[in-house]
Every structure is written in structure tokens, then in C-alpha cells.
Design an enzyme around this catalytic site. Structure first.
Site, PDB file in Angstrom:
ATOM      1  N   ARG A  85     -83.890  32.864  70.497  1.00 57.57           N
ATOM      2  CA  ARG A  85     -84.447  32.672  69.162  1.00 57.57           C
ATOM      3  C   ARG A  85     -83.735  31.582  68.380  1.00 57.57           C
ATOM      4  NH1 ARG A  85     -86.947  36.677  66.076  1.00 57.57           N
ATOM      5  NH2 ARG A  85     -86.851  35.133  64.431  1.00 57.57           N
ATOM      6  N   LYS A  86     -82.627  31.083  68.888  1.00 61.22           N
ATOM      7  CA  LYS A  86     -81.850  30.091  68.151  1.00 61.22           C
ATOM      8  C   LYS A  86     -82.355  28.683  68.430  1.00 61.22           C
ATOM      9  CE  LYS A  86     -79.366  33.450  66.577  1.00 61.22           C
ATOM     10  NZ  LYS A  86     -79.986  34.616  67.229  1.00 61.22           N
ATOM     11  N   VAL A  87     -81.831  27.704  67.680  1.00 57.70           N
ATOM     12  CA  VAL A  87     -82.344  26.330  67.768  1.00 57.70           C
ATOM     13  C   VAL A  87     -82.085  25.727  69.137  1.00 57.70           C
ATOM     14  CG1 VAL A  87     -82.196  24.014  66.759  1.00 57.70           C
ATOM     15  CG2 VAL A  87     -82.087  26.017  65.281  1.00 57.70           C
TER      16      VAL A  87
END
Length: 375
Positions: free
Chosen positions: A178-180
Site C-alpha cells: 500500500r505504500k508509495v
């Protein structure tokens, strides 16, 4: 279905992982060291230590900071539950503080909750928006406390012109999908403290005095010692090889995410019942997520809006959770109330934002949102 998020992984990332597998070195090794060096250089920190995820990063940070049984650590309840759980892992006591309208921890409430037992503060850069690092640094110094940054969502975000990761002695990052940027799962701790750096490396690999890479590269036989009880919190070289490629794209990914966020800004600013993300002067968010708050005069409830968006084929998520209301903490919290946090959690909605998000999908989210509101 338009997803809420998805990682930007390319053939180049896959090739890097494949090439690493072919070397025969797939656990913690030279690629991990390369990833650490490049991540430290990117953030401006002296050192970086790769670990299995951000939860383990926070756990190790509390240990090296000397936090233990009976100590109090102030943190926001409005954060993923891992923030509080890590405090419990070292038998310390999480003390939950309120947040501001930007979802970040309220410095005034934190100061009110400092006691003789308080040993540390964990600030969280929620959904990529930097918290008040300078203010909390001064507060920590005033009360002789350790300041730890939970930067799980904040890789690439900036505070007063400097990347998150260079300001405090312990800053923890996540590479969850879910992170960049993502390595499947994984984490990183940045620090400018050499003593912390050396002990973090020990603790992540069972307290081993010499890691496998050093022994392999040595021209002499080396026997390791296990100096203290540690953990198996290592990142693999396969993950690190993906992380190196992902890091090369990070600034571009943030620029693309900010373009989408700006489209949402422009589309939704006409609605006086919405509060859009707050990016104060000197801050630059990576927009890991795009969260909007529905004020009391909104013509629809948050839950109704989520249901209607889902019916239209658009994924959304509730606002950031509040740990003190989760079953695992209800008894210990003994009915404490954090009205600002609870209100933000219950009336915020996170909209889809990822790279590459097709322009027609962005338009679909906007048009569907407006249609629901106006009908």
C-alpha cells in the site's frame, strides 16, 4: 473495479529480483547493503538499516532507545494498530494522544500527557503528510525524551526542504504494497546515531557479531559470536533488489501521485461540507493516500457514501483507525475518549490513488462522487 491502491511494479523490478535469485544469494547480503546505502543517501541520513517490515523497525527502535517495562510512550491512537503494538512488545505502556485536523498528533495534547514515567514520543506522518518535527524535537529535548518517527507512509515526503528520514535519531519506514514504493513487504530505519546503527544491525540478525555478507567477503576464516538475544528481522536480497529499482522511481512516483491529488483538490473544492488534505507551508506530502473529511453539514453519511461508491465499482476505505477502540486495547484504555480522533476516523473516506491510475479512472471517481452527492 477501481482499486483503492496498488503497487507500481514493472518488468525492470521483476528482472532485478530474477537476476538476484540467479546469483544464489537470496537472503540478507550485498543487495541489502546497497539498498541501505542508497536509501540513506536519498533521505540525507548517515545510516540506514533494512528490516522485514515497519513494525519490526519500530520494535527495534524502541529497544535501542532503552524503552522497557513500565515506561510510557505517547503516540496517536489514530494510526494503524502496529504503532501501539510495538510499544507493548517491549512491555511499555502506550499513552494515546489526540490529533489535529491534518490527522497528525497534537503537540499540545502530548505535552499534557507527559509524566515522570514518559520516556518517548512516537509521531506518525499520517498518510504521507509530515507531522510537526521541529515542535516535537523541542518538546522531546525539554523533557529529556526520545523522539521516534513512524514514517511508514512517508517515504519521499519532505519537511522544510529535507526528506523525511534525516531529522530524528530513529525514523521507521514501510515498503508494504500500500505504500508509495514496495518490496512486497519490508522496512527501513534511518538514523544519524552510530551507536543505534551498530546495535540495530545486531538485533535484526539474532545478535550476530558478524553478518553472512562480511564473512563471505573475508579473506580469512571468521567465527561469529551472538552478543545478545536478537531477532530474525532481516530483509532479503530479493526484496532489496526490487527496493533499489523502486527507489530510483520514487520522486517520479510522488510527482505523479501529486498530480492526481491536485485533480481531486480542484474537483472537490466547491463542496463546503468537505475538508480536503491540509498541506501546510514547508511540507510536501507523497500522498500515500488521499483522505477527505465529511463535515456535519454533509448531505450523506460517510458509510452511505462508501456503499454507493462500491456499488458503482469504486473501492474506498474508512478513515484511519483509532487503536483505543479496537478490542485488543479497550480494556487497557478503560473507556478513554479521544473525540477528535474518533470524529475524524468515523467521518473520513480514503479515495483511490495509485500510479499508474488512468485519467479516465480519476475522472470516474470524481464524477461518481459528484453524482452521488448531488442526487
Amino acid at each position: 473495479m477501481i482499486p483503492i491502491a496498488k503497487p507500481y511494479l514493472t518488468k525492470e523490478d521483476a528482472q532485478a529480483a530474477y537476476d538476484t535469485i540467479l546469483t544464489g544469494w537470496i537472503t540478507q547480503g550485498p543487495r541489502v547493503k546497497e539498498f541501505e546505502d542508497k536509501f540513506a543517501a536519498y533521505t540525507g541520513a548517515k545510516y540506514a538499516v533494512a528490516v522485514s517490515n515497519c513494525t519490526t523497525a519500530l520494535h527495534l527502535s524502541l529497544i535501542v532507545a532503552g524503552i522497557g517495562t513500565g515506561d510510557e510512550v505517547i503516540c496517536p491512537s489514530m494510526s494503524y494498530i502496529a504503532t501501539a503494538n510495538c510499544i507493548k512488545y517491549v512491555n511499555a505502556i502506550p499513552v494515546f494522544a489526540e490529533v489535529n485536523e491534518d490527522y497528525n498528533i497534537d503537540i499540545n495534547d502530548v505535552e499534557k500527557k507527559i509524566t515522570a514515567k514518559t520516556k518517548a514520543i512516537i509521531i506518525v506522518h499520517q498518510i504521507g503528510m509530515p507531522a510537526d518535527i521541529d515542535g516535537f524535537t523541542q518538546l522531546a529535548k525539554k523533557h529529556n525524551l526520545v523522539l521516534i518517527e513512524d514514517a511508514a507512509c512517508a517515504a519521499g515526503s519532505s519537511y522544510n526542504g529535507n526528506k523525511i528520514g534525516s531529522h530524528s535519531s530513529l525514523v521507521c519506514f514501510s515498503f508494504h504494497p500500500r505504500k508509495v514504493i514496495s518490496t512486497g513487504d519490508g522496512g527501513m530505519i534511518t538514523t544519524n546515531n552510530e551507536a543505534y546503527y551498530e546495535r540495530l544491525k545486531l538485533l535484526r540478525q539474532h545478535g550476530m557479531s558478524v553478518n553472512d555478507r562480511v564473512r563471505h567477503e573475508s579473506k580469512k576464516v571468521i567465527f561469529e559470536d551472538h552478543i545478545e538475544i536478537g531477532y530474525n528481522y532481516r530483509l532479503t536480497d530479493i526484496q532489496a533488489s526490487v527496493g533499489i529499482k523502486q527507489l530510483e522511481k520514487l520522486d517520479w512516483l510522488i510527482a505523479e501521485r501529486r498530480k492526481i491529488a491536485y485533480q481531486y483538490h480542484e474537483a472537490f473544492k466547491e463542496f463546503d461540507f468537505l475538508r480536503l488534505p491540509i498541506e501546510k507551508d514547508g511540507l510536501l506530502s507523497n500522498y500515500q493516500s488521499y483522505s477527505i473529511y465529511l463535515k456535519p453539514n454533509a448531505p450523506i453519511t460517510r458509510n452511505e457514501l462508501m456503499e454507493k461508491m462500491l456499488e458503482a465499482g469504486i473501492s474506498t476505505r474508512r478513515g484511519i483507525m483509532t487503536s483505543h477502540r479496537e478490542t485488543a486495547y479497550k480494556v487497557a484504555c478503560n473507556g478513554i475518549q479521544l473525540p477528535k480522533s474518533e470524529n475524524l476516523c468515523d467521518n473520513s473516506i480514503i479515495l483511490p490513488l495509485y500510479v499508474p491510475m488512468a485519467s479516465e479512472d480519476v475522472r470516474c471517481v470524481i464524477d461518481t462522487f459528484k453524482s452521488i452527492i448531488k442526487n
